[in-house]
Design an enzyme around this catalytic site. Structure first.
Site, PDB file in Angstrom:
ATOM      1  N   HIS A 245       0.822  -1.215   0.000  1.00 39.60           N
ATOM      2  CA  HIS A 245       0.000   0.000   0.000  1.00 39.60           C
ATOM      3  C   HIS A 245       0.855   1.263   0.000  1.00 39.60           C
ATOM      4  O   HIS A 245       2.055   1.247   0.315  1.00 39.60           O
ATOM      5  CB  HIS A 245      -0.908   0.011   1.232  1.00 39.60           C
TER       6      HIS A 245
ATOM      7  N   GLU B 171      -1.626  -6.951   7.777  1.00 33.52           N
ATOM      8  CA  GLU B 171      -0.247  -6.873   8.238  1.00 33.52           C
ATOM      9  C   GLU B 171       0.031  -7.789   9.423  1.00 33.52           C
ATOM     10  O   GLU B 171      -0.877  -8.207  10.146  1.00 33.52           O
ATOM     11  CB  GLU B 171       0.104  -5.410   8.591  1.00 33.52           C
TER      12      GLU B 171
END
Length: 259
Positions: free
Chosen positions: A18, A94
């Protein structure tokens, strides 16, 4: 003669991290907390998406994102250009960092000095909580195994998870960890499946901003192709010869705080 590895549902993977968040810019560990993209992160996604769309033009593509908003918003810049929906899979989120999430490196060193020393020495970090690297790799691999059949999958994920996934796909053991630098914000890696298994074709690709490479130099604010070490690069088991130099505290402008 032994059979080759089982063919996956896709033969090509683009693993795309990202765009930048304010926490990335200040070296703050994100983990599974969810700060949004900052202005630079949105600009990174906006300039990278057309490039990826051109690379993937007329291909059968599936686009899958972590459920954390910074990844979903990055994927959202690409989806309309490809004409495909964004599928969300929480298994791409994550690496959970437990009590370190939301802290800067200096704050971790001050509040959890023993854990910080373990991290610098390349040892496991007892008491931090969160996830082990093997758990992150296992869930990311499961997400790949469950992809719908397509020529190419774009996986929009995070620095730690991307690293563990690439290592697992390539079959790297503990003795080969940290061979590849972690992905910078909005950088991507490309893997292709061949008869012998997955191969890393390209790593840490990115689209520079206009004028970014004038004079052959990147501005200090750009993390570039070689970001500093990540908090999620700590091994789950001790390694002989691990030294503090393997995981030094990164300067703010280069910090690859997890996310």
């Amino acid at each position: 003669m032994t059979a080759g590895p089982l063919a996956p549902p896709v033969r090509r993977l683009l693993v795309w991290r990202h765009g930048r968040t304010e926490w990335n810019a200040h070296g703050r560990f994100q983990g599974q907390l969810d700060p949004p993209l900052d202005d630079e992160g949105r600009a990174q996604a906006a300039r990278t998406a057309p490039h990826l769309a051109a690379v993937l033009h007329d291909q059968d593509v599936v686009l899958v994102s972590s459920d954390l908003q910074r990844a979903v918003d990055t994927a959202g810049a690409l989806a309309p250009l490809l004409g495909v929906p964004v599928h969300v899979d929480e298994r791409l989120r994550e690496h959970g960092l437990g009590s370190w999430e939301g802290l800067t490196r200096d704050e971790v060193a001050e509040r959890h000095p023993g854990q910080y020393e373990d991290w610098l020495a390349g040892r496991p970090v007892p008491g931090r909580g969160g996830e082990a690297q093997a758990e992150v790799a296992a869930r990311a691999l499961a997400a790949v195994a469950d992809l719908p059949r397509a020529a190419t999958a774009v996986l929009v994920t995070h620095g730690g998870t991307a690293g563990r996934l690439v290592e697992a796909l390539l079959g790297l053991g503990l003795e080969h960890k940290r061979i590849f630098g972690p992905l910078g914000n909005c950088h991507w890696s490309e893997l292709a499946f061949q008869a012998s298994g997955w191969r890393l074709m390209r790593h840490n690709l990115y689209v520079p901003a206009a004028g970014q490479l004038e004079g052959g130099r990147r501005p200090a604010s750009d993390r570039g192709s070689f970001p500093g070490p990540s908090a999620t690069d700590v091994p789950d088991a001790p390694r002989s010869g691990a030294t503090p130099e393997e995981a030094p505290p990164a300067p703010v402008e280069d910090a690859d705080a997890a996310g």
